[in-house]
Structures are given as C-alpha cells and as structure tokens.
Design a protein around this motif. Structure first.
Motif, PDB file in Angstrom:
ATOM      1  N   CYS A 403      -6.589   3.876  -9.513  1.00  0.00           N
ATOM      2  CA  CYS A 403      -5.445   3.388 -10.297  1.00  0.00           C
ATOM      3  C   CYS A 403      -5.414   1.861 -10.238  1.00  0.00           C
ATOM      4  CB  CYS A 403      -4.149   3.972  -9.741  1.00  0.00           C
ATOM      5  SG  CYS A 403      -2.669   3.214 -10.416  1.00  0.00           S
ATOM      6  N   ASP A 405      -3.062  -0.116 -10.981  1.00  0.00           N
ATOM      7  CA  ASP A 405      -1.783  -0.691 -10.564  1.00  0.00           C
ATOM      8  C   ASP A 405      -1.599  -0.770  -9.053  1.00  0.00           C
ATOM      9  OD1 ASP A 405      -0.781  -1.158 -13.162  1.00  0.00           O
ATOM     10  OD2 ASP A 405      -0.513   1.007 -13.384  1.00  0.00           O
ATOM     11  N   CYS A 406      -2.364   0.021  -8.317  1.00  0.00           N
ATOM     12  CA  CYS A 406      -2.140  -0.006  -6.864  1.00  0.00           C
ATOM     13  C   CYS A 406      -3.463  -0.140  -6.102  1.00  0.00           C
ATOM     14  CB  CYS A 406      -1.367   1.233  -6.419  1.00  0.00           C
ATOM     15  SG  CYS A 406      -2.218   2.769  -6.748  1.00  0.00           S
ATOM     16  N   GLY A 438      -1.487   4.268  -4.040  1.00  0.00           N
ATOM     17  CA  GLY A 438      -0.518   5.218  -4.566  1.00  0.00           C
ATOM     18  C   GLY A 438       0.698   4.478  -5.062  1.00  0.00           C
ATOM     19  N   CYS A 439       1.077   4.730  -6.300  1.00  0.00           N
ATOM     20  CA  CYS A 439       2.266   4.072  -6.850  1.00  0.00           C
ATOM     21  C   CYS A 439       2.918   5.030  -7.836  1.00  0.00           C
ATOM     22  CB  CYS A 439       1.880   2.759  -7.532  1.00  0.00           C
ATOM     23  SG  CYS A 439       0.872   2.951  -9.013  1.00  0.00           S
ATOM     24  N   CYS A 442       0.689   6.277 -10.832  1.00  0.00           N
ATOM     25  CA  CYS A 442      -0.358   7.289 -10.628  1.00  0.00           C
ATOM     26  C   CYS A 442       0.202   8.486  -9.863  1.00  0.00           C
ATOM     27  CB  CYS A 442      -1.552   6.685  -9.909  1.00  0.00           C
ATOM     28  SG  CYS A 442      -1.178   6.016  -8.295  1.00  0.00           S
TER      29      CYS A 442
HETATM   30 ZN   LIG Z   1      -1.273   3.724  -8.628  1.00  0.00          ZN
END
Ligand SMILES: [Zn+2]
Length: 514
Positions: A403, A405-406, A438-439, A442
């Motif tokens: 992911c 974003d994280c 992990g965010c 996701c």
């Molecule tokens: Zn994420």
C-alpha cells in the motif's frame, strides 16, 4: 422456496436453499443444490425423477427445475450449516433466535459509515447509486454488494478479492433504502421492478463520471428484501499495456515477439484468478487492426473488444469450444483466441490451426510454463504437433502490491535475504525492502492492488526436440535455467527488490520448486 418470505443469498445459497424448504417439501426425496442459469438444480433419487417435477414446480413459483440424479443414500447426508452471517437472516422456523456469533457480527454494523439521503428526492437517489459506482470503479473494486438486513441496507465492495463494508443505510418505514436504492439499480439494469420474488439478472453499460462502465446486475430475494450484486466488468480501456499488468521491460520484448508471429500457438497459463484472461485480452487488443480478421470463442465473453468477432460458447445449442473453433476456421481468420483449452478435441483443432497460417492465443489451467507442454501431450495431442505449434508459454500469478499510503522502508533479515537468494551478495547490506504498516486506505492489510508476475518461456529448438522425445518437465526446466529464463519465483523476487511487494507475499504466491 424462492418466495419473498424466505432467506436466500448467493454467498451461501446451497445451505440456505436447504434450510428454507417449504413445509411439505419432500426432503427425503429432493435436495435443492443451487440456483443458476435461471434454473433451480435439485438432487433427487434416480427412481423418483418423473413424479417429482410436478410436485416441486408449484412450490417454487413455477421457476424451471433441473433434476440431477443421485444415489438415494446421498440425499440423507446432513445439509451444510449456514454461514455465521446468515444466521440472523435465516431459519424461517425460528426467526427470533440469534446466535452469539451472528449478534457480534451485527454489532460491528455500528462501525460502518452511515449515509442518509432524501428518500423522496429522485435525483438524490440516482446520484447516490452513481456515486457508489464511480467510487467502486475508481478504486478497482470488482463487485458492489447491497445486502438487506433487518433495519438497514449495507453496501459492500469487493477489493483485491476481499469484501469490505463501505456504507450503511439505516431504514425506516418512510425511508426504506432496501426498496428505494435497489429499485433504482433495477431500473438502470432494465430489470422488472414490479417483481421482487424471483432472482433476476441483466447487463448494462453506464456512463458514470466520464467513465463507461460495463455492469452485470443480479438480484436475489432474501428475508429482509432483495440482495443485489453489481459486477463491474473490466473495460477495454483497462487493458492498455502489458506493463500495466505487471510485465517488466526485461520480458515484454520476448512476449511481444510471440504476438508478432503470423502463425503458431501462444499459451497463457495459471490457476483461476491468476489474471490470465486480462493478459489474453491485453495481447489481443494489441493485435487488432483493420487489416486482420480477429475471432474469439469464449465462455463467457467477459468484455467486448472493438473490431473483434467474439463468439459465445453455448454448449446446450451444440456450440462448444471445438465446434466454434471449427466454424471460425472456415471464416478466413488471421488471429484466433480460444478462451480456454479444456479438452483434446479443442487442443487438436487449435494446434492444427496454428500450423496452417493462424496465430492462436489461448489459456490452459496449469501451474507453470513447463507443465503446460506436458499437459497438452497428456490431453492426447501428438508430441510432434505440439512441438511444431508452440511459440511460447507464459505462466502467471497475481501478487499484492504494498500500500503506497502506509509503505515504510526496512532492512531485510538474513532469512529474508535467503528467500531472495541474496544471502551471499556482497552488496546485501544496501538492500532496502518495503512493507505496509497498515492504514485506513488498505483496511490495515498493508496491501493495495495487485499485479502480475510472469514466467515467459519461449519454446526454442532444443525444447522442441525434448517435447518430441518425451516431454520431460525436468529437462524443460533445466533448459529454462540454463538459458536464464525468468521463472515465476524470479519475477516475484524482482518485484520484492523493486519494493512493489513483500517477501511474505512472494512466499504465499510463488513456490521455488515450481
Ligand atoms: Zn495502507
């Protein structure tokens, strides 16, 4: 049984069918299996077949029934237990009784984002449906589920193969979104909105937010209303380049070389859900031009390609893969795509076509490229024909992407370096990998989206000799290794080192021994 008062849901249809049999249904003689192709498939004992149809038909609102003969003993085996999720909605005999697991699931409903729309505003309702479709298409969701519960409608998205709750629409008598939203979707899909007691399905193309979406819509009557599933079919525009699928620059020239041949057979292999259909369509899209006659025979036609003559298999009408292929060859084709080679007859016609001036593309259900050659011969294809026809075989799988974003960088452990074959690399201290913490985006999985890993095996003259002799998998693999051909494992390693995926995911998807 398919009445409005009974619980049915495509996800647990078989168990639900069993538990929702009407009083008076001859349980010891007939067991409903599945509702598919607009028919109810029912298992029954061999000697009961003729009398049963007339008894059962009125009990299922006269929908067509297909009886499947089984041994009498197998009818008495216990029905599969309904899934937890079903418990709240199932068992018409005891609607009050909820088990603990079911209640816990219902409690998680509090955490889903709640939406409220003006139930009397037609525009607002239409916009809500379009908003959901656009959102789903943008994040690459494959299916939208609308699930009616006791006092709410839940919208769920299937992303990267996993279902997630997205919104909840609390329902009241005045604003029953289970009816309002579903009715709107049925109008879009040209389904009968007056009919909510039987399953329906339809297909439609919608323009949403400037995107053209191909949708397949199906409804199923459940205890608290109709469950509706919208499948977002992949669109032509989603198959532009091989690199979008995950094929890397070191492999593309070889693969494109195969597609440039005027005759021969190119096979793409992998298990179900490995992305081989996307690769097949992307390849085909590259080949279409005004000077060529491109014909396909598919089951089903998953999406439409411009200037391609697509034939849908219809086994009941006698139009099988083999029959379709035979007819296609009388139509002066240049390029032929066969959705899947499943039997000897299809394999033989396909191979003959590829030896007589046609480029043939198809898929086969095998694990690796080397195994594919052997599978063809196991199917009964003559080794000398297989060896002459094959141009190349590409095996593939889908690997989850880290992911964005994280994502965080980290130094791999010794164990991880070993998996990557870098334990003795003098530069190993410089290797940095990526993983997702992990965010929200996701769903705390650390992964978002998937891409292909490929094993691209050109069938060279040395391989052709081996195929003719004995088609030994190990001998073919030895050539692959000596010629430095990229295996699925190698390609997954590459993706991990490129920080696109993780060691954990590599081990899940690719096996070194393959
Ligand atoms: Zn994420």
């Amino acid at each position: 049984m398919i009445g409005e008062d009974k619980a049915l849901n495509s996800d647990y249809l078989d168990s639900q069918l069993v538990s929702s049999m009407k009083p008076g249904w001859p349980k010891e003689k007939a067991v409903p299996l599945v509702f598919a192709e607009k028919k109810l498939f029912v298992a029954c004992a061999i000697d009961e077949k003729d009398t049963l149809i007339e008894t059962l038909k009125p009990m299922v609102n006269n929908i067509p029934i297909e009886l499947m003969e089984v041994k009498k003993e197998s009818l008495n085996s216990p029905a599969p237990a309904p899934k937890q999720e079903a418990s709240a909605a199932a068992a018409p005999e005891a609607p009050k009784k909820k088990n603990t697991l079911g209640s816990e699931l219902l409690a998680t409903l509090d955490q889903i984002e709640s939406r409220s729309i003006n139930a009397t505003d037609e525009n607002a309702i239409g916009n809500e449906v379009k908003m959901l479709m656009a959102k789903a298409a943008k994040i690459g969701c494959s299916d939208i589920h609308f699930e009616p519960l006791e006092n709410a409608l839940i919208a769920r998205f299937r992303i990267d193969g996993v279902l997630r709750d997205i919104y909840k629409y609390p329902c009241t008598k005045q604003a029953d979104y289970r009816k309002i939203l579903i009715a709107r979707i049925k109008i879009i899909a040209d389904l009968n909105i007056a009919e909510s007691r039987i399953p329906q399905d339809g297909r439609v193309t919608e323009n949403v937010d400037g995107m053209k979406l191909d949708l397949r819509v199906s409804t199923l009557p459940c205890l608290h209303g109709e469950k509706c599933v919208i499948r977002l079919l992949p669109h032509e525009n989603s198959f532009l380049e091989l690199s979008d699928l995950g094929m890397t620059d070191d492999l593309i020239p070889e693969f494109e070389g195969w597609l440039g041949r005027s005759q021969g057979m190119v096979l793409i292999t992998g298990p179900t859900g490995s992305g081989k259909t996307s690769t097949l369509y992307t390849s085909l899209a590259k080949l279409v031009d005004t000077t060529k006659n491109v014909v396909t025979v598919e089951d089903p036609v998953e999406f439409q390609l411009a200037r391609v003559n697509q034939v849908q298999v219809n086994a009941k009408a006698g139009l099988t893969f083999a029959a379709g292929l035979r007819s296609i060859l009388r139509q002066d084709p240049d390029i032929v795509m066969i959705g899947e080679i499943r039997d000897r007859e299809t394999a033989e016609i396909a191979i003959k076509a590829s030896l007589t001036g046609h480029l043939v593309l198809s898929t086969l259900h095998t694990n690796g490229a080397a195994e594919t050659v052997v599978r063809l011969i196991d199917m009964g294809v003559e080794p000398y024909l297989a060896s002459s026809a094959l141009v190349g075989v590409a095996a593939q799988r889908l690997l989850r992407r880290v992911c964005k974003d994280c994502a965080e960088d980290y130094k791999p452990t010794e164990k991880e370096l070993k998996v990557l074959g870098k334990e003795n690399d003098p530069e190993k201290d410089k290797i940095i990998l990526s993983r997702g913490k992990g965010c929200q985006n996701c769903n705390n999985t650390g992964y978002s989206g998937r891409e292909g890993i490929f094993e691209v095996m050109p069938v060279n003259s040395e391989m052709k000799e081996i195929i003719q002799k004995n088609a030994d998998i190990e001998a073919i693999k030895a050539i692959m290794e000596r010629e430095n051909m990229t295996t699925l494992y190698d390609h997954a390693v590459k993706k991990v080192l490129m920080k696109k995926s993780t060691v954990e995911e590599l081990l899940r998807v690719a096996d070194k021994s393959d």
